[in-house]
Design a protein around this motif. Structure first.
Motif, mmCIF file in Angstrom:
data_model
loop_
_atom_site.group_PDB
_atom_site.id
_atom_site.type_symbol
_atom_site.label_atom_id
_atom_site.label_comp_id
_atom_site.label_asym_id
_atom_site.label_seq_id
_atom_site.Cartn_x
_atom_site.Cartn_y
_atom_site.Cartn_z
ATOM 1 N N SER A 175 -92.408 54.187 35.191
ATOM 2 C CA SER A 175 -92.864 52.754 36.630
ATOM 3 C C SER A 175 -92.247 51.785 35.360
ATOM 4 O O SER A 175 -91.899 52.216 34.341
ATOM 5 N N ARG A 178 -94.507 50.229 33.138
ATOM 6 C CA ARG A 178 -95.368 50.765 32.222
ATOM 7 C C ARG A 178 -94.560 51.161 31.174
ATOM 8 O O ARG A 178 -95.220 51.511 30.279
ATOM 9 N N THR A 186 -100.557 50.575 39.150
ATOM 10 C CA THR A 186 -98.810 49.835 39.768
ATOM 11 C C THR A 186 -99.575 48.981 41.131
ATOM 12 O O THR A 186 -100.247 47.882 42.028
ATOM 13 N N TYR A 187 -99.076 47.458 40.742
ATOM 14 C CA TYR A 187 -98.912 46.342 41.330
ATOM 15 C C TYR A 187 -97.579 46.605 42.212
ATOM 16 O O TYR A 187 -96.689 47.106 41.818
ATOM 17 N N TRP A 188 -97.655 45.264 42.727
ATOM 18 C CA TRP A 188 -96.372 45.577 44.004
ATOM 19 C C TRP A 188 -94.996 44.523 43.586
ATOM 20 O O TRP A 188 -94.418 45.470 44.896
ATOM 21 N N ASP A 190 -94.210 45.765 40.727
ATOM 22 C CA ASP A 190 -93.194 47.342 39.805
ATOM 23 C C ASP A 190 -92.105 47.070 40.981
ATOM 24 O O ASP A 190 -92.265 47.758 41.890
ATOM 25 N N TYR A 192 -89.727 51.242 40.627
ATOM 26 C CA TYR A 192 -89.569 52.753 40.112
ATOM 27 C C TYR A 192 -91.180 53.098 40.288
ATOM 28 O O TYR A 192 -91.292 53.615 39.341
ATOM 29 N N LYS A 193 -91.763 53.342 41.052
ATOM 30 C CA LYS A 193 -93.395 53.825 41.157
ATOM 31 C C LYS A 193 -92.928 54.963 40.902
ATOM 32 O O LYS A 193 -93.807 55.671 41.146
ATOM 33 N N ASN A 194 -92.513 55.609 39.990
ATOM 34 C CA ASN A 194 -92.452 57.220 39.602
ATOM 35 C C ASN A 194 -93.755 58.040 40.102
ATOM 36 O O ASN A 194 -93.955 59.191 39.723
ATOM 37 N N ASP A 196 -96.238 57.715 41.657
ATOM 38 C CA ASP A 196 -97.210 57.918 42.342
ATOM 39 C C ASP A 196 -96.519 58.019 43.570
ATOM 40 O O ASP A 196 -96.575 59.266 44.237
ATOM 41 N N LYS A 197 -95.155 58.877 42.821
ATOM 42 C CA LYS A 197 -94.044 59.292 43.830
ATOM 43 C C LYS A 197 -94.202 61.727 43.203
ATOM 44 O O LYS A 197 -93.676 61.557 44.211
#
Length: 357
Positions: A175, A178, A186-188, A190, A192-194, A196-197
């Protein structure tokens, strides 16, 4: 709120070359077809302008291979544009024997708008739609490829399209936050939350990362690989940095192996609902070796084999990069070197703090 967050994050995440490395003109000698005069003219290359759902007009190139069995949708990194990436696209199409579609994000090159996380998702969707509607590409024929920040739109698309042939993640990020800090949640805000995906991607995934990457640590690639549902044998390039994986012979060999395995698996499982191409000899992600660990690894300058990329000498070296290569150059000798990204205007503070990926 999300739009404001993306706008703020964009100041740290996106560095489109300025000025752009190319222009787009209508060639009257070819019936008004679009072309890029700054790159070599080739047969089987279409230059396109696509409208996204967010109202931006992005530039894309489609490179056709006469014997292709698949199509690669390539999302490049953050400090390059199509003019700089064109020769790499051609090289990949030739070496892998596939059609390839590359594109510029909103605000990059001759694409309109501003580069934001939400815009890049709309950009990749517009390219995906074009491949399906204009070129007749089926999901089962499509491999999506994301390099560095391009892993964001790539994983987002792959998490929403269940029947893709495969995914390639080249120096990917877990992300945005990170990359900068070793956070555990993971913060709101952030982007590209890869992390989580990636668990929602249902096709085989190849991860490639350099063990000496000082921009995006190799642990990003290793953790994403661990979280994949369908793992393919990863490539941990010993000594590889963030901007130079293409010069290692193992890079193109491993890509060829992956693409071939997908084709074979597809043929062997026609009529099956799922294709599994996980290597039987998968190395542990903690290993710092490559899939060719038994071979002596040449230094980048000695990579003269047929598996090393050989770009035209008149093409700027920036085509090898998709990030700020000054980070790499700072580790080299004092020998003068032509900047790979001479148009990059990232200030010293951001480079020093590693805010470039």
């Amino acid at each position: 709120m999300g739009g404001i967050t993306s706008s703020i994050a964009a100041k740290f995440a996106f560095f489109p070359p300025s000025p752009p490395s190319y222009t787009v003109i209508a060639d009257e000698s070819c019936g008004g077809r679009l072309c890029i005069p700054e790159v070599p003219r080739r047969d089987g290359v279409d230059v396109l302008k696509l409208r996204t759902r967010r109202g931006n007009e992005i530039v894309a190139v489609h490179i056709k291979h006469p014997k292709s069995t698949a199509t690669l949708l390539y999302s490049h990194g953050n400090a390059a544009d199509l003019g700089q990436m064109f020769e790499i696209f051609v090289e990949l199409s030739l070496r892998l024997r596939i059609n390839l579609m590359g594109y510029d994000y909103s605000g990059y090159g001759q694409s309109t708008g501003k580069p934001t996380e939400c815009n890049t998702y709309a950009d990749v969707d517009a390219v995906y739609k074009c491949l399906k509607e204009q070129y007749g590409v089926k999901d089962e024929q499509l491999i999506v490829y994301g390099q560095s920040v391009g892993s964001g739109p790539t994983i987002d698309l792959a998490s929403r399209v269940p029947n893709l042939r495969g995914v390639v993640l080249h120096s990917p990020i877990l992300s945005g936050m990170r990359v900068l800090y070793p956070i555990k949640r993971t913060y709101w805000f952030d982007i590209y939350k890869n992390i989580d995906k990636i668990g929602m991607v249902n096709c085989p995934v190849l991860v490639m990362h350099g063990t000496a990457d000082e921009v995006v640590d190799c642990s990003h690639g290793k953790q994403l690989w661990e979280l994949c549902k369908e793992k393919y044998e990863p490539l941990w390039l010993s000594g590889g940095g963030h901007c130079n994986l293409e010069i290692y012979p193992e890079f193109i060999r491993h890509l060829k192996k992956f693409v071939l395995s997908l084709s074979k698996s597809k043929a062997d499982t026609s009529g099956s609902n799922k294709t599994t191409v996980v290597s039987e000899n998968q190395p542990k992600p903690s290993e710092s070796s490559t899939s060719d660990a038994s071979e002596p690894r040449p230094k980048p300058s000695e990579s003269g084999t047929s598996d090393a990329f050989k770009l035209r000498p008149d093409i700027p070296e920036a085509s090898r990069n998709s990030l700020d290569s000054r980070l790499e150059k700072s580790k080299k000798s004092n020998k003068p070197e032509k900047s790979r990204m001479s148009t990059d205007r990232v200030d010293r503070f951001r480079r020093r703090k590693g805010l470039v990926w």
